[in-house]
Write an enzyme that holds these catalytic residues in place. Structure first.
Site, PDB file in Angstrom:
ATOM      1  N   TYR A   1       0.895  -0.696  -0.245  1.00 46.75           N
ATOM      2  CA  TYR A   1      -0.290   0.058   0.231  1.00 46.75           C
ATOM      3  C   TYR A   1       0.888   0.700  -0.018  1.00 46.75           C
ATOM      4  CZ  TYR A   1       1.151   1.053   4.675  1.00 46.75           C
ATOM      5  OH  TYR A   1       0.763   1.016   6.307  1.00 46.75           O
TER       6      TYR A   1
ATOM      7  N   LYS B   1       6.432  -2.142   1.937  1.00 45.48           N
ATOM      8  CA  LYS B   1       5.428  -1.657   2.440  1.00 45.48           C
ATOM      9  C   LYS B   1       3.956  -2.523   2.370  1.00 45.48           C
ATOM     10  CE  LYS B   1       2.294   3.114   3.317  1.00 45.48           C
ATOM     11  NZ  LYS B   1       3.076   3.039   4.609  1.00 45.48           N
TER      12      LYS B   1
ATOM     13  N   GLU C   1      12.461   1.864  13.870  1.00 46.28           N
ATOM     14  CA  GLU C   1      11.531   3.346  13.803  1.00 46.28           C
ATOM     15  C   GLU C   1      10.072   3.675  14.375  1.00 46.28           C
ATOM     16  OE1 GLU C   1       9.627   2.787   9.736  1.00 46.28           O
ATOM     17  OE2 GLU C   1      10.161   0.834  10.026  1.00 46.28           O
TER      18      GLU C   1
ATOM     19  N   LEU D   1      10.822   1.442   7.182  1.00 44.19           N
ATOM     20  CA  LEU D   1      10.595   1.834   6.089  1.00 44.19           C
ATOM     21  C   LEU D   1      11.105   2.233   5.317  1.00 44.19           C
ATOM     22  CD1 LEU D   1       7.877   1.083   3.874  1.00 44.19           C
ATOM     23  CD2 LEU D   1       6.873   3.084   4.708  1.00 44.19           C
TER      24      LEU D   1
HETATM   25  N1  PDD Z   1       2.528   5.074   7.319  1.00 46.91           N
HETATM   26  N2  PDD Z   1       7.484   3.875   9.245  1.00 46.91           N
HETATM   27  C1  PDD Z   1       6.121   2.988   8.991  1.00 46.91           C
HETATM   28  C2  PDD Z   1       6.524   1.650   9.950  1.00 46.91           C
HETATM   29  C3  PDD Z   1       5.406   3.306   8.128  1.00 46.91           C
HETATM   30  O1  PDD Z   1       4.278   2.481   8.294  1.00 46.91           O
HETATM   31  C4  PDD Z   1       5.678   4.585   7.539  1.00 46.91           C
HETATM   32  C5  PDD Z   1       4.495   5.262   6.982  1.00 46.91           C
HETATM   33  C6  PDD Z   1       6.633   5.233   7.547  1.00 46.91           C
HETATM   34  C7  PDD Z   1       6.533   6.587   7.225  1.00 46.91           C
HETATM   35  O2  PDD Z   1       6.718   6.808   5.964  1.00 46.91           O
HETATM   36  P1  PDD Z   1       6.061   8.139   4.659  1.00 46.91           P
HETATM   37  O3  PDD Z   1       7.176   9.202   5.301  1.00 46.91           O
HETATM   38  O4  PDD Z   1       6.648   7.653   3.127  1.00 46.91           O
HETATM   39  O5  PDD Z   1       4.780   8.154   4.619  1.00 46.91           O
HETATM   40  C8  PDD Z   1       7.318   4.911   7.961  1.00 46.91           C
HETATM   41  C9  PDD Z   1       1.335   5.470   6.610  1.00 46.91           C
HETATM   42  C10 PDD Z   1       1.176   6.655   6.497  1.00 46.91           C
HETATM   43  C11 PDD Z   1       0.741   4.818   6.724  1.00 46.91           C
HETATM   44  O6  PDD Z   1       0.482   3.903   7.705  1.00 46.91           O
HETATM   45  O7  PDD Z   1      -0.762   5.482   7.752  1.00 46.91           O
END
Ligand code: PDD
Length: 287
Positions: free
Chosen positions: A33, A151, A183, A207
């Protein structure tokens, strides 16, 4: 009011959208996703999200359901059909429905992938009041699988972790593996010490955040010092400030870790400045 969502080539009212019970996303969490934010009806960092989607698909040998241009068109059409001003667009690709349950991947020539997209309206997304107060996090052991760089839609552990944080009276959790922070449950984690921004280096353990890449670029452009290395919870508790980044939270200050307040217990200057720069630059480059 019901949303218009996208399912495999069709725009439908959400109550009419349907997916097979044999879809591998539903049965096996066999899917990936992306979440892209929308400000002033424009997409933030779309190129980064579509590139990472392609990488996730490649890593799992999953066929792309549409080209980058087609995906951009669908994002824009959903913004238009839902009159979305500020909010998010959720995109999910699964390995489709082979019509039965089987661990073995179906032949992509016979089972097309499933593509679902929908909007989430968040009026005033850029003015989230939580950024003014900051949030508290607790640390929890990171027992996720070894490919956190992909992801995937396997979000049970992050959901459990958010619930553990909530029960403990905190807003979120930072995950710890082999004694160091990987993270946040759904964001990348940073500390600031003596003006230096420290965040874990990229690997399969985290991620590769699209917001992280932008923030580190803006920080370097603003002559801030950046160090990509891991850190412990103890080092974080002793830092001047801390924050997290994600597509939905942008830059969110962290003011407390495992009950220990950082600095004077208010959002740090570096975090707030980076948030300002990120929102300003994102608005300028939105498409
Ligand atoms: N989550 N690390 C994890 C485990 C994440 O699920 C996310 C993003 C990030 C940040 O990635 P980005 O800057 O590309 O959004 C880091 C999304 C927003 C979610 O699951 O809703």
């Amino acid at each position: 009011m019901s949303r218009i969502v996208y399912v495999n080539g069709e725009y439908l009212p959400e109550e009419d959208a349907k997916i097979s019970i044999f879809d591998r996303g539903f049965l096996m969490a066999d899917g990936v996703y992306e979440v892209t934010s929308v400000l002033d009806s424009k997409l933030i960092a779309f190129a980064g999200h579509s590139e990472r989607l392609q990488r996730s698909l490649n890593e799992l040998e999953m066929a792309a359901p549409a080209s980058k241009d087609e995906l951009l068109q669908i994002h824009r059409e959903l913004v238009k059909r839902n009159d979305l001003v500020d909010g998010l667009i959720y995109l999910q690709v699964t390995r489709g429905s082979p019509g039965d349950r089987d661990f073995v991947f179906p032949d992509p020539a016979e089972t097309p992938s499933t593509l679902v997209m929908f909007t989430q309206s968040k009026p005033g997304l850029a003015d989230n009041p939580a950024a003014k107060t900051g949030m508290s996090v607790i640390s929890i052991e990171d027992i996720r699988w070894g490919r956190c760089d992909i992801k995937t839609i396997q979000l049970l552990y992050p959901s459990m972790v958010k619930m553990m944080a909530k029960k403990a009276g905190a807003e979120d959790a930072w995950l710890v593996k082999d004694g160091v922070v990987t993270e946040g449950s759904s964001n990348n984690a940073y500390i600031v010490k003596g003006g230096k921004i420290i965040t874990r280096e990229l690997s399969n353990d985290i991620l590769h955040g699209i917001t992280r890449a932008a923030i580190l670029r803006y920080a370097r452009e603003a002559q801030m010092e950046v160090e990509e290395r891991s850190f412990t919870i103890e080092e974080a508790q002793d830092a001047d400030e801390a924050f997290v980044t994600s597509a939905s939270a942008f830059v969110m200050p962290v003011i407390e870790i495992d009950g220990v307040k950082l600095g004077d217990g208010t959002p740090g200057k570096v975090a707030l400045r980076l948030r300002e720069i990120y929102i300003e630059e994102s608005r300028k480059t939105a498409i």
